[in-house]
Design a protein around this motif. Structure first.
Motif, PDB file in Angstrom:
ATOM      1  N   ALA A 647      39.230  30.433  42.547  1.00  0.00           N
ATOM      2  CA  ALA A 647      38.736  30.860  41.235  1.00  0.00           C
ATOM      3  C   ALA A 647      38.060  29.684  40.538  1.00  0.00           C
ATOM      4  O   ALA A 647      38.632  28.592  40.430  1.00  0.00           O
ATOM      5  CB  ALA A 647      39.875  31.394  40.385  1.00  0.00           C
ATOM      6  N   ILE A 648      36.818  29.913  40.075  1.00  0.00           N
ATOM      7  CA  ILE A 648      36.025  28.883  39.394  1.00  0.00           C
ATOM      8  C   ILE A 648      35.660  29.410  38.013  1.00  0.00           C
ATOM      9  O   ILE A 648      35.068  30.487  37.879  1.00  0.00           O
ATOM     10  CB  ILE A 648      34.749  28.550  40.179  1.00  0.00           C
ATOM     11  CG1 ILE A 648      35.094  28.023  41.574  1.00  0.00           C
ATOM     12  CG2 ILE A 648      33.896  27.538  39.427  1.00  0.00           C
ATOM     13  CD1 ILE A 648      33.874  27.776  42.454  1.00  0.00           C
ATOM     14  N   ILE A 678      35.011  33.156  46.935  1.00  0.00           N
ATOM     15  CA  ILE A 678      34.787  32.664  45.580  1.00  0.00           C
ATOM     16  C   ILE A 678      35.047  33.778  44.573  1.00  0.00           C
ATOM     17  O   ILE A 678      34.547  34.904  44.717  1.00  0.00           O
ATOM     18  CB  ILE A 678      33.353  32.135  45.417  1.00  0.00           C
ATOM     19  CG1 ILE A 678      33.061  31.064  46.475  1.00  0.00           C
ATOM     20  CG2 ILE A 678      33.144  31.591  44.025  1.00  0.00           C
ATOM     21  CD1 ILE A 678      34.001  29.875  46.415  1.00  0.00           C
ATOM     22  N   CYS A 679      35.838  33.433  43.555  1.00  0.00           N
ATOM     23  CA  CYS A 679      36.103  34.331  42.421  1.00  0.00           C
ATOM     24  C   CYS A 679      35.743  33.571  41.155  1.00  0.00           C
ATOM     25  O   CYS A 679      36.350  32.540  40.847  1.00  0.00           O
ATOM     26  CB  CYS A 679      37.561  34.774  42.407  1.00  0.00           C
ATOM     27  SG  CYS A 679      37.975  35.818  40.984  1.00  0.00           S
ATOM     28  N   GLN A 699      26.957  41.494  38.242  1.00  0.00           N
ATOM     29  CA  GLN A 699      26.443  42.343  39.305  1.00  0.00           C
ATOM     30  C   GLN A 699      25.578  41.568  40.293  1.00  0.00           C
ATOM     31  O   GLN A 699      25.610  41.845  41.508  1.00  0.00           O
ATOM     32  CB  GLN A 699      25.651  43.499  38.683  1.00  0.00           C
ATOM     33  CG  GLN A 699      26.526  44.511  37.953  1.00  0.00           C
ATOM     34  CD  GLN A 699      25.706  45.576  37.246  1.00  0.00           C
ATOM     35  OE1 GLN A 699      24.506  45.398  37.014  1.00  0.00           O
ATOM     36  NE2 GLN A 699      26.354  46.681  36.876  1.00  0.00           N
ATOM     37  N   ALA A 700      24.794  40.611  39.811  1.00  0.00           N
ATOM     38  CA  ALA A 700      23.931  39.827  40.706  1.00  0.00           C
ATOM     39  C   ALA A 700      24.753  39.028  41.708  1.00  0.00           C
ATOM     40  O   ALA A 700      24.422  38.967  42.897  1.00  0.00           O
ATOM     41  CB  ALA A 700      23.034  38.911  39.888  1.00  0.00           C
ATOM     42  N   LEU A 701      25.867  38.417  41.258  1.00  0.00           N
ATOM     43  CA  LEU A 701      26.686  37.612  42.164  1.00  0.00           C
ATOM     44  C   LEU A 701      27.608  38.475  43.009  1.00  0.00           C
ATOM     45  O   LEU A 701      27.988  38.080  44.118  1.00  0.00           O
ATOM     46  CB  LEU A 701      27.488  36.588  41.367  1.00  0.00           C
ATOM     47  CG  LEU A 701      26.657  35.447  40.757  1.00  0.00           C
ATOM     48  CD1 LEU A 701      27.527  34.504  39.957  1.00  0.00           C
ATOM     49  CD2 LEU A 701      25.910  34.673  41.831  1.00  0.00           C
ATOM     50  N   GLN A 702      27.995  39.657  42.487  1.00  0.00           N
ATOM     51  CA  GLN A 702      28.810  40.555  43.308  1.00  0.00           C
ATOM     52  C   GLN A 702      28.034  41.058  44.513  1.00  0.00           C
ATOM     53  O   GLN A 702      28.609  41.351  45.566  1.00  0.00           O
ATOM     54  CB  GLN A 702      29.314  41.723  42.452  1.00  0.00           C
ATOM     55  CG  GLN A 702      30.521  41.361  41.597  1.00  0.00           C
ATOM     56  CD  GLN A 702      31.019  42.537  40.776  1.00  0.00           C
ATOM     57  OE1 GLN A 702      30.266  43.465  40.487  1.00  0.00           O
ATOM     58  NE2 GLN A 702      32.284  42.467  40.379  1.00  0.00           N
ATOM     59  N   LYS A 703      26.699  41.164  44.386  1.00  0.00           N
ATOM     60  CA  LYS A 703      25.890  41.581  45.528  1.00  0.00           C
ATOM     61  C   LYS A 703      25.973  40.568  46.662  1.00  0.00           C
ATOM     62  O   LYS A 703      25.802  40.927  47.831  1.00  0.00           O
ATOM     63  CB  LYS A 703      24.438  41.756  45.097  1.00  0.00           C
ATOM     64  CG  LYS A 703      24.212  42.976  44.216  1.00  0.00           C
ATOM     65  CD  LYS A 703      22.737  43.100  43.838  1.00  0.00           C
ATOM     66  CE  LYS A 703      22.496  44.314  42.961  1.00  0.00           C
ATOM     67  NZ  LYS A 703      21.057  44.439  42.572  1.00  0.00           N
ATOM     68  N   LEU A 704      26.230  39.304  46.314  1.00  0.00           N
ATOM     69  CA  LEU A 704      26.387  38.282  47.351  1.00  0.00           C
ATOM     70  C   LEU A 704      27.750  38.366  48.021  1.00  0.00           C
ATOM     71  O   LEU A 704      27.937  37.798  49.104  1.00  0.00           O
ATOM     72  CB  LEU A 704      26.202  36.883  46.747  1.00  0.00           C
ATOM     73  CG  LEU A 704      24.847  36.581  46.114  1.00  0.00           C
ATOM     74  CD1 LEU A 704      24.863  35.170  45.519  1.00  0.00           C
ATOM     75  CD2 LEU A 704      23.720  36.715  47.126  1.00  0.00           C
ATOM     76  N   GLY A 705      28.726  39.023  47.361  1.00  0.00           N
ATOM     77  CA  GLY A 705      30.079  39.112  47.903  1.00  0.00           C
ATOM     78  C   GLY A 705      31.109  38.428  47.034  1.00  0.00           C
ATOM     79  O   GLY A 705      32.304  38.421  47.373  1.00  0.00           O
TER      80      GLY A 705
END
Length: 828
Positions: A647-648, A678-679, A699-705
């Motif tokens: 977590a960051i 990464i969370c 949403q943009a970073l969730q698309k990366l996983g």
């Protein structure tokens, strides 16, 4: 030119002259030597031919005498005639012996010499005769003569045999065959005479041919010499003409160049009398070259040292000897006019001796004006004409350098226009520039003559009040504020209300320029925070100002820490309360800082300053870069524990930074860390402040996983209503509810409600501030998924979780600290 060079120059010149002279005369010497050699060969050849002609005469006479005496002997039988016959025939026989010796291979030169001596030839002629026979024996006429000479050999043998037979007969008194012998003598004479004549004619013709050939050769050599002289002389004349033309063209170029130079060029003779001036020199001195030639320079102008005011009488002497270079001089003409000049002098030498000097005078008027203009520009603002920050701080430093009892009467103001950005953005920079000019004029009108007004940058101004007590300084500040407030500024029909925020400090309260400037800057900042259009006086006892000053001090300290790698990452475990999921390792990264002395600094000391002054974006990037680097290092270490979730924490300012998303993508590519590991944690208050940006960012970073956690949940006024708009994966309950869960039924109910709602929405729940096993048990009963706190684990360096070498602290010279990773730093 130094003395050694002066001594070497004449020798070098002499060497070049000698070399050139040799090149000029060498063709003539070669032709004359060739002609002399040809003449010697001709004389030697002619002498040898003459010797052969003379020898032929002796040879012919010997034959004739032999015929004559053998005839007399045949008639008289007198022994005297026989001896004379033998002496006569010995001459042609000796010549024949010499010829036969030369025809041998190799030739017998001694026998040849003896033969020619026996033939009556002079001893001095014999070497030439041998040389001519050996080297010209096969030449046309000479070969014919030798052929005729050989033809007499048989006849001479018959003559000698006849003489010997007569002598034998007379010795025996047998005279019966005398008449027959006479007939034989006549027959031999008839055979020998034509051969001797042919030999004589061939030798004469050869002599004449050789003479003609040698004459032609000498004439041709003479003609060649004449042609060479004419050709060489013509070339010399052409070279001289070309040299004269080149010299003339060079002189014209030099004159044109000197005439077009911006510097004055003056040349003198060895006595220092003027010889030449270019037009610029005529302009500067005020005299024409025709009128001034031959006059001493001291009668035309003088050079005065600008610093001392003394005339430089030694300038010409220095230039004649070794050259001179001077600056900051004044040229004083005969009409008393002056010009600032720089002077460069150089000696002229001829053959190592001084032949004059050249002076170059540069008019420094334009440079002086330019220096003055640059000096003004360096200390003034180009837009308003006021002093700039550099000049203002210099004058402020001078005021601070005064004794404390004198600088107690000085005060400092920092002014910042409140509506400048509005004017600039709505009407353009031209309007903003005009507003700054009007404001500066207005401020200058409301200041005393001794006070200093400066534009410090943008819409910021500074005022240094000389000899002004605290009360008067506050009155002056209020007067400036009211003057700006009453300024009516209009642009293209639009009117704007203008105001100014002023920070005021008394110089007696500070010791350095940085301290006093920081004090008024913070005071002005406080004036803006308190509503603008006001005067804020700096006071050392003001706790709020002290806090702002402390935060401003942290700005540079944070930047230095980033550059020197003094930030470090700690991690605290987040443990799953479900026994089946305990084998997964979850951690949250915590940021720490080592100060300049190596001491650990908690985030609460520097985070407020970083958030207030826009440094969180830099810090967030540092955390992501270094965290990814350590996680990547963990993958390269066999046997190390694998972190399932890291977590960051991210600041609210990062949500609006679209470049940060690209930065995270780039770090994933560089370090090859799985995005599912990464969370990112975001606080509830920062997400609610700009929920649309937060939603787009997530949403943009969730698309990366990547996954997201909503931190400090429950502290907002509308937590539940906003939660459905944020697509987070985890909800972290604020620790204020968790730490009293065992004692407070309200807190327990709040935690139960949040956990139940999260389950309904399909989100996992994390409880922080878990400090006892009782709280762990209560959270497990409620159904909370994860717990974090001292009961689970205390924070420790992130490297220990990653299995990487411990990051140690190295003190730099002067007590400053520098963070590094021992045994090969992980810098990615």
């Amino acid at each position: 030119m130094d003395r050694d060079s002066a001594k070497t120059a004449p020798a070098s010149v002499k060497h070049r002259v000698k070399h050139r002279l040799l090149r000029l005369v060498s063709p003539f010497v070669a032709v004359i030597a060739l002609q002399a050699l040809l003449a010697c060969v001709s004389l030697e050849t002619l002498s040898a031919v003459r010797a052969y002609v003379g020898g032929e005469g002796l040879w012919s006479k010997g034959q004739k005498d032999a015929i004559h005496f053998v005839t007399l002997y045949s008639k008289t039988g007198d022994e005297q005639y026989f001896r004379r016959f033998q002496a006569a025939i010995a001459i042609p026989l000796a010549d024949r012996a010499a010829r036969l010796a030369l025809e041998q291979r190799p030739p017998d030169l001694i026998a040849a010499r003896d033969g020619f001596l026996g033939g009556g030839n002079h001893a001095d002629d014999i070497p030439g005769m041998i040389w001519l026979f050996r080297y010209f024996g096969d030449v046309s006429y000479m070969a014919t003569a030798i052929h005729d000479w050989r033809a007499t050999d048989r006849i001479l043998d018959q003559l000698q045999a006849l003489g010997d037979a007569l002598h034998d007969e007379y010795s025996r008194s047998d005279t019966g065959n005398i008449e027959a012998r006479k007939e034989q003598i006549e027959q031999i004479d008839r055979q020998l005479a034509p051969r001797a004549t042919a030999f004589s004619e061939s030798l004469g013709a050869g002599s004449r041919s050789i003479t003609l050939l040698l004459t032609v050769a000498n004439v041709l050599a003479a003609i060649a010499l004449i042609v060479l002289i004419v050709w060489h002389t013509r070339n010399m004349l052409r070279q001289r003409l070309a040299f004269e033309n080149a010299l003339k063209a060079e002189k014209e170029r030099a004159q044109v160049t000197l005439a077009s130079l911006g510097e004055a060029v003056i040349s003198t003779d060895a006595e220092g009398r003027l010889d030449y001036m270019n037009p610029e020199a005529e302009r500067m001195i005020g005299s024409a070259t025709a009128d001034a030639r031959g006059l001493s320079l001291s009668s035309l102008f003088s050079i005065v040292d600008e610093t001392t005011g003394q005339v430089n009488d030694r300038l010409i002497d220095q230039s004649l000897r070794e050259g001179a270079k001077t600056r900051h001089q004044l040229l004083v003409r005969r009409d008393a006019g002056t010009l600032p000049v720089s002077v460069v002098g150089a000696p002229l030498r001829s053959g190592g001796e001084a032949a004059g000097a050249v002076l170059v005078l540069h008019d420094m008027t334009s440079e002086r004006e330019l220096i003055a203009r640059l000096s003004w520009q360096a200390s003034h603002d180009a837009l308003t004409g006021l002093a700039n920050r550099r000049e203002f701080e210099s004058r402020l430093g001078s005021a601070l350098g005064q004794p404390p009892q004198q600088r107690g009467g000085h005060s400092l103001m920092f002014l910042d226009l409140d509506q400048f950005k509005v004017v600039n953005d709505t009407c353009g920079h031209a309007a903003g520039d005009e507003l700054l000019r009007q404001t500066s004029d207005l401020l200058q009108e409301n200041l005393r003559d001794g006070d200093l007004l400066a534009r410090l940058g943008g819409d910021e101004f500074g005022v240094l009040l000389h000899h002004c007590d605290a009360a008067s300084a506050e009155e002056n500040a209020e007067r400036l504020r009211l003057a700006v407030q009453e300024l009516s500024f209009a642009w293209n029909g639009r009117a704007f209300s203008i105001s100014v925020s002023i920070g005021l400090a008394h110089i007696a309260q500070s010791n350095t320029v940085e301290e006093i400037m920081q004090a008024v800057d913070v005071a002005c900042y406080m004036a803006k925070e308190k509503g603008r259009n006001r005067v804020q006086v700096h006071s050392p006892s003001d706790s709020e100002l002290a806090q702002r000053i402390g935060e401003m001090a942290w700005v540079q300290r944070i930047r230095n820490a980033l550059e020197e790698q003094r930030f470090c990452l700690y991690a605290q475990e987040i443990r799953a309360l479900d026994d089946a999921a305990r084998h997964h390792l979850h951690v949250e990264l915590l940021l720490r800082l080592h100060d300049e002395d190596g001491e650990m600094v908690q985030p609460g000391s520097f985070m407020p300053a970083a958030e207030r002054f826009g440094l969180m974006r830099l810090i967030d990037r540092w955390v992501v870069r270094n965290a990814f680097g350590l996680l990547a290092g963990q993958l390269d270490l066999p046997g190390s524990a694998r972190i399932s979730s890291c977590a960051i924490n991210l600041s609210g300012t990062t949500f609006g930074d679209d470049d940060f998303i690209d930065y995270v993508r780039q770090q994933f590519k560089i370090h090859r860390v799985a995005p599912e590991t990464i969370c990112f944690e975001i606080t509830e208050t920062s997400a609610i402040a700009n929920i649309s940006s937060a939603r787009r960012f997530i949403q943009a970073l969730q698309k990366l996983g990547c996954r997201f956690s909503l931190d400090d949940f429950g502290t907002g006024m509308s937590s539940f209503s906003y939660l459905k708009h944020l697509p987070v994966d985890y909800i972290k309950i604020d620790g204020s509810f968790v730490k009293e869960i065992v004692k407070s039924k309200v807190d327990r109910a709040m935690v139960e409600m949040i956990a139940r709602m999260a389950k309904v929405m399909g989100k996992s729940v994390i409880a922080e501030f878990v400090e006892s096993e009782e709280i762990v048990a209560a959270l497990r009963e409620i159904g909370v998924d994860y717990a974090q706190g001292y009961a689970i684990g205390r924070p420790k360096p992130f490297e220990e979780y990653c299995g990487s070498p411990r990051r140690t602290l190295r003190l730099r010279p002067g007590g400053r600290a520098h963070a590094r990773i021992s045994q090969g730093a992980l810098r990615r």
